[in-house]
Design a protein around this motif. Sequence first.
Motif, PDB file in Angstrom:
ATOM      1  N   VAL A   1      20.351  35.024  49.156  1.00 51.39           N
ATOM      2  CA  VAL A   1      20.069  34.364  47.880  1.00 51.39           C
ATOM      3  C   VAL A   1      19.393  35.367  46.957  1.00 51.39           C
ATOM      4  O   VAL A   1      18.354  35.944  47.304  1.00 51.39           O
ATOM      5  CB  VAL A   1      19.161  33.129  48.068  1.00 51.39           C
ATOM      6  N   LEU A   2      19.997  35.575  45.780  1.00 54.48           N
ATOM      7  CA  LEU A   2      19.444  36.461  44.760  1.00 54.48           C
ATOM      8  C   LEU A   2      19.066  35.625  43.546  1.00 54.48           C
ATOM      9  O   LEU A   2      19.658  34.581  43.286  1.00 54.48           O
ATOM     10  CB  LEU A   2      20.457  37.527  44.348  1.00 54.48           C
ATOM     11  N   ALA A   3      18.112  36.126  42.779  1.00 51.15           N
ATOM     12  CA  ALA A   3      17.711  35.427  41.559  1.00 51.15           C
ATOM     13  C   ALA A   3      17.299  36.434  40.509  1.00 51.15           C
ATOM     14  O   ALA A   3      16.527  37.352  40.791  1.00 51.15           O
ATOM     15  CB  ALA A   3      16.559  34.461  41.832  1.00 51.15           C
ATOM     16  N   ASN A   4      17.820  36.253  39.312  1.00 52.12           N
ATOM     17  CA  ASN A   4      17.413  37.052  38.155  1.00 52.12           C
ATOM     18  C   ASN A   4      16.284  36.287  37.476  1.00 52.12           C
ATOM     19  O   ASN A   4      16.510  35.483  36.573  1.00 52.12           O
ATOM     20  CB  ASN A   4      18.592  37.249  37.205  1.00 52.12           C
ATOM     21  N   VAL A   5      15.075  36.507  37.937  1.00 54.60           N
ATOM     22  CA  VAL A   5      13.935  35.713  37.493  1.00 54.60           C
ATOM     23  C   VAL A   5      13.476  36.110  36.098  1.00 54.60           C
ATOM     24  O   VAL A   5      13.162  35.262  35.263  1.00 54.60           O
ATOM     25  CB  VAL A   5      12.768  35.836  38.494  1.00 54.60           C
TER      26      VAL A   5
ATOM     27  N   LYS B   1      17.869  41.147  32.093  1.00 54.59           N
ATOM     28  CA  LYS B   1      19.186  41.776  32.200  1.00 54.59           C
ATOM     29  C   LYS B   1      20.256  40.693  32.320  1.00 54.59           C
ATOM     30  O   LYS B   1      20.656  40.326  33.428  1.00 54.59           O
ATOM     31  CB  LYS B   1      19.251  42.705  33.414  1.00 54.59           C
ATOM     32  N   PRO B   2      20.720  40.137  31.213  1.00 50.31           N
ATOM     33  CA  PRO B   2      21.777  39.124  31.287  1.00 50.31           C
ATOM     34  C   PRO B   2      22.993  39.656  32.033  1.00 50.31           C
ATOM     35  O   PRO B   2      23.463  40.760  31.757  1.00 50.31           O
ATOM     36  CB  PRO B   2      22.111  38.847  29.817  1.00 50.31           C
TER      37      PRO B   2
ATOM     38  N   PRO C   1      16.655  39.741  45.870  1.00 51.01           N
ATOM     39  CA  PRO C   1      16.513  38.703  46.899  1.00 51.01           C
ATOM     40  C   PRO C   1      15.232  37.907  46.695  1.00 51.01           C
ATOM     41  O   PRO C   1      14.180  38.468  46.383  1.00 51.01           O
ATOM     42  CB  PRO C   1      16.476  39.491  48.208  1.00 51.01           C
ATOM     43  N   ILE C   2      15.323  36.606  46.856  1.00 53.35           N
ATOM     44  CA  ILE C   2      14.118  35.788  46.766  1.00 53.35           C
ATOM     45  C   ILE C   2      13.373  35.867  48.094  1.00 53.35           C
ATOM     46  O   ILE C   2      13.988  36.015  49.151  1.00 53.35           O
ATOM     47  CB  ILE C   2      14.439  34.323  46.417  1.00 53.35           C
ATOM     48  N   PRO C   3      12.048  35.825  48.075  1.00 51.58           N
ATOM     49  CA  PRO C   3      11.291  35.875  49.328  1.00 51.58           C
ATOM     50  C   PRO C   3      11.703  34.749  50.261  1.00 51.58           C
ATOM     51  O   PRO C   3      11.931  33.617  49.853  1.00 51.58           O
ATOM     52  CB  PRO C   3       9.839  35.705  48.852  1.00 51.58           C
TER      53      PRO C   3
ATOM     54  N   GLY D   1      16.519  48.244  41.222  1.00 47.38           N
ATOM     55  CA  GLY D   1      16.641  47.380  42.389  1.00 47.38           C
ATOM     56  C   GLY D   1      17.339  46.071  42.120  1.00 47.38           C
ATOM     57  O   GLY D   1      17.375  45.195  42.996  1.00 47.38           O
ATOM     58  N   ASP D   2      17.909  45.899  40.916  1.00 50.42           N
ATOM     59  CA  ASP D   2      18.634  44.676  40.587  1.00 50.42           C
ATOM     60  C   ASP D   2      20.091  44.799  41.014  1.00 50.42           C
ATOM     61  O   ASP D   2      20.714  45.859  40.854  1.00 50.42           O
ATOM     62  CB  ASP D   2      18.563  44.386  39.084  1.00 50.42           C
ATOM     63  N   TYR D   3      20.637  43.693  41.503  1.00 48.70           N
ATOM     64  CA  TYR D   3      22.014  43.671  42.004  1.00 48.70           C
ATOM     65  C   TYR D   3      22.945  43.107  40.928  1.00 48.70           C
ATOM     66  O   TYR D   3      22.635  42.106  40.274  1.00 48.70           O
ATOM     67  CB  TYR D   3      22.110  42.820  43.269  1.00 48.70           C
ATOM     68  N   TRP D   4      24.120  43.766  40.803  1.00 47.76           N
ATOM     69  CA  TRP D   4      25.150  43.340  39.850  1.00 47.76           C
ATOM     70  C   TRP D   4      26.439  43.097  40.629  1.00 47.76           C
ATOM     71  O   TRP D   4      26.930  43.993  41.318  1.00 47.76           O
ATOM     72  CB  TRP D   4      25.404  44.407  38.792  1.00 47.76           C
ATOM     73  N   MET D   5      26.974  41.900  40.535  1.00 51.12           N
ATOM     74  CA  MET D   5      28.248  41.625  41.193  1.00 51.12           C
ATOM     75  C   MET D   5      29.375  42.250  40.380  1.00 51.12           C
ATOM     76  O   MET D   5      29.380  42.176  39.140  1.00 51.12           O
ATOM     77  CB  MET D   5      28.483  40.118  41.332  1.00 51.12           C
TER      78      MET D   5
END
Length: 995
Positions: free
Chosen positions: A755-759, A763-764, A770-772, A846-850
Motif C-alpha cells: 500500500v502506497l500513499a501520496n500524503v 507531486k500530482p 509505503p504507509i507504515p 523516494g516517491d514511487y511512480w507507476m
Amino acid sequence: MKFKARTLTSPIHRVLATAQNGLEVIRFGGLDTGEIESPFTVVEQRPMFRLRRYFPDAEDMDTRAPVILVPPLMVATHIYDVTREQGAVGILHDRGLDPWVIDFGSPDREIGGMTRNLADHVVAVSEVINIVRQHTGKDVHLGGYSQGGMFCYQTAAYRRSVGIKSIVTFGSPTDAVALPMGITVGAATKGADFMADHVFNRLAIPGWMVRTGFQMLDPVKTVKSRLDFLMQLHDREALLPRERQRRFLEVDGWVAWSGPAIAELLKQFVVHNRMMTGGFVIDDRLISLAEITCPVLAFVGSTDDIGTPRAVRGIRRAAPRADVYEATLRAGHFGLVVGSSAGTLTWPTVADWVLWHEGKHGQPGIAKPMTDEDQPAADGDYTVMSRLVNSASQAAEIGFGVAQDVVDVTVGAAKTTKEIAGEAVRTLPRLARLGVMQAHTRMSLGLLLEEQGRRAPLGELFLFDDRVHTNAAVNERINNVVRGLISLGIRQGSHVGVLMETRPSALATIAALSRLGAVSVLLQPGTDLTEAIRLGEVAGIVADPPNLPDAMKAGVRVFVLGGGENRDLPVGDADHVVDMERIDPDAVRIPDWYQPNPGIASDLAFIVFTRSRGHTEPQFITNHRWALSAFGTASAASLTASDTVYCLTPLHHPSGLLMTLGGAVAGGARIALTRSFDPSRFAEEVHRYGVTVVSYTWTLLGELVDADDLQIQRHHPIRLFMGSGMPRALWKRVRDRFAPAQVVEFYASTEGEAVLANVSGAKPGAKGRPIPGSANIRLAAFDVENDRFIEDERGFVKEAAENDIGLLLAFPRTGGEQSPNVIRGVFRSGDMWIPTDHLFRRDSDGDYWMVDNRNSLIRTARGVVYSLPIEDALADIELLNIAVAFGVEHGAHSLAVAAISRRTDVTSPERKAKEFTPEQFDRALSVLPESQRPDIIYSVDTMPMTTWYRPQTRALAADGIPQASVNAWYYDTADHKYHRLTEAARKRIMKQANS
C-alpha cells in the motif's frame, strides 16, 4: 470654625452612609434603585420555555415588527432588561419594535431541566418563531447574545430561514479555530473531548459556579470592580446608575447549565467545529449553517475575549448564501449587550437594522458588509498579550499579589504551543496495532464497530438521507441481523452474497456477516451474477427489495433485508425467499458455537469482483488486508472523530469497502453514505453533512469539476479527497476547483499487501511511499522486452536503480497471506516475495511512480512504450480533460496511441475559442524520450468509461487506428514534431508498424 466642623462631621457622615448602604446590600443583595422592570406578559408556557411579550398594551402593535431575543444558557433572561432606559427591550420598544424574549428558566429548577441538550433549545426557538408568527402574522427578526446567537444560527439552518426575516447576534462565535484567550485548538480539543465524555455526562454546572467562572475570566477586573464598589459605598447617588448592572453580574444574572448541553457544546463546537463544517444534528436531522439565506448582522466586540472577533466573523464563511454584515464596537463580551455602549450604540443599531429590513429606515451606519478577509485589529484593540499586560498593571495598582497568577497564565498559554508537535502522536495507536498484528490476531470489521460502540455509544457512526445513526443503534441493528442469519443456518465461514444498493441495511449486513465470522461476497447490482456466484461459492444472497428480482434468478436462497416496513415483495417459494424483517431477533436461540467477532487476521473476510481484460476476477480480502487498508487510510488521511467521510463509491466497490468504510471506522470518523453519485446533490450533502473528506475512484471527480451549476461554496468544509487512480490532469483541476482541499492518492496491490500513499500531494501523479504497517516492497530490475527479471552474476534478481523501471514486489509483514504467486530466492537465498503486475520507478526523493501494467505494455516496432508517463506529460496541456494511452495492434507490432478529451468547464470566450495544437503536444511531451512518445494523438468528444469511471482503453483500442482528420496528429520522426494526421501520413505509419 465652619470649615473645621465640616472636616469633623464629613468622616462621620461617610461612615454612617457606608454602614447604612452596606447593611442594605447585606440584607437585600444590593441597593434599591427604585427602577421597575419593563412590563411583559407570558404569552406561552411550555416545559422548555416561557415566552415573554414586552409592552403588550402598546396601542400600535399591529404596525410593529416582532423581534425575538434569545438568551444564552448560563445567563438569566433579564439580561435584555437590566435597566428600563438602557436595556434592550426598552430601547427596541421606544424605537417602534415589538420585543419578545425567550425564558428558558433555570435548569436546576425546571422539571427535566438538567437533562436538556442543545438540540432541545434549538427546537424550542423554532417553536417560538411559529408562535410569534401566529400571534403577529409576520415573519420575525431573531436575535441572540453569545450562545443565544449560536442558537439563532442553528435555528435558521434548521428551518432553512423559513419565517425569519433577519438574524442579529452579539459576540456569538462560529469558528472554534479562534478560541478564547488564545487557547490552542489541539489543547482545547483534547480537553473538551475528555470533559464531554467523562465529566459532563454525569455532572452539571450550578449557577454560582457559572458566575465564578465568568468572573475568573478576568479576575483582576472582578477584584477591582468590587473594591471600587466598596470605596464608593458611602456615595449612594454615584452607585445607583450602575447598581442593577452590578447586581446582575455579582448576584442574580447567572443560572445553572445542564451537563448534556455542555457536553454537546464541547463536542459539536470545540472538538468537531461543526458550526463551520456543518453536519451537526438537531432533532435527528443533519443541518449546516450553509443553509441560512436570510440577512445576518453580527456584533463584534474588539476587546471580547470569549466571542473573539475571528470566531464571530466565522459566520461569513459558515453561511456563504447569506448577506452577512458586521458592527464592530470597542466593547467586551458583556458590554456588547449591557452598559453604556449597548444603550447608545448596540440596541439603537439593532432597531435601525430591523427597520431597514422593514423598509422604514436606511442602512445603519456602523453595519458594514462582512468580508472574507481576516480583519486587522482596530486601533486600541486588545490582543491576548496586551490583555495580560493591562491586567498585570491593574493588579499592581490595586496592590494585590495577583501578578504572579497572570504570569502563570502567560506561561501556560506558551506551553500550549507544544500541542502542535503532539499531533503526530495521534496516529501511533493505529500503526502500533498494525505492527503487532499476526496471522492469529483477532481482527475484523465487526470487532472494530463493537469497540467503537463501547467507547462512544452515542457517537455518530454514519449519515444517510439527512439522518444520523449512532454507534449504539448501528450495533443493535447488526446484532439483530446476526440473529436473523443464524436462524437461517448461516455459520462461521459461510459464503453469503450481498446484493444491495448503498443503504444502512447494506452496511449492517456486511458488518453482521463479519461479526458472525462469515464471508461477504459483494455482488454488483445490475450485472450478470452467474460468474460471480460461482467464483464466490455463494450459498445464499442477502438482497434489498430493488435487487430481489435479480437475486431470485441466481438459483440460491435469497434473504430480503431493508426497504422499510411497507414493501411489495415478489411472490415466490417461501423456502427460497425469506423476509428477514419478519424474523423476531429476540425469539432466535443463540447456539453455543456462536462467539461474536471470531475472525482472525488471516481469515478470509470479503470477496469483491473486478473486470479485467473482459473477465470477472475475484479479489480475496482477508481481515488483515482489510485492516491494513483501514488503519493505513486513517493514518495517511489523518482521519479523526471530527471528520465526516463522504462515500461516493458503493460499499460493494473495493474503494468503498477498504478505504472509505475501513478508514472511517478505524479513524473514528463519521461516514456519509449517498444512494448514488449525483453532482447536483453533491454540494447540498457536503454542506449539510459537514463533509471534510471525499472518496473517489479514477475519474469520478471529473463530473464535479465540469459541472456548470455545482453549488459548492467558496468556504466549503472539504479538506481532503482520497482515492486511487485519479489522472494527473484531473488531480490538478480538483485542487484548483476545491482549494484549499488536497488530494491523497493511494495504491494497493491485489496481492501482497503493498500500500502506497501520496500524503503530501506535492507531486500530482505520484503514488507516494509505503504507509507504515504495510508490506515491505522492492523494485526488481525487469526486462520488459522478454518479460523476465534481470539477474546478477550469482543468479539473484537485481534491484532497480533510482529512476529505473522495475517490477513491484511485496513481502507481507504478517506472513499470514497465502498466495499461489509467491516466489522465493529472489534477492537472497530463502527469501519470499509476492510479485505485483505493476511497473514503477522510484525518484530521488523516494516517491514511487507507476509507469504501466506488465500485461498491457505497448509493444511497438521501436520497443516497449509505457502508457502512464504519456498521460502524465499530456496533463500539462491547459485544455486537456483526460488523456489515455494504449496500444493498437497492427501487423507484427502495435502503435502507441493517445486519446484525449477537451475540458468542458471553460467559460471565457478566449479559452472556448482555443483548440488543441501540435505545438502543445510538442511542449508537453518534450519531457519524454523520443522513443516513448505516442505515434498518434487524437481527440474524442466523449471518453468511454466503466461503471467505476475508469477509461475503457480496450474499447478505444478496438476501434483501430484513428482516421485522418483535423482532430488527429502524428509524430514525425524526421523533424521530431507533431503534425495533423493526413491519409498519407496514416498509411506511412501503418506500413512502419508492419515492418
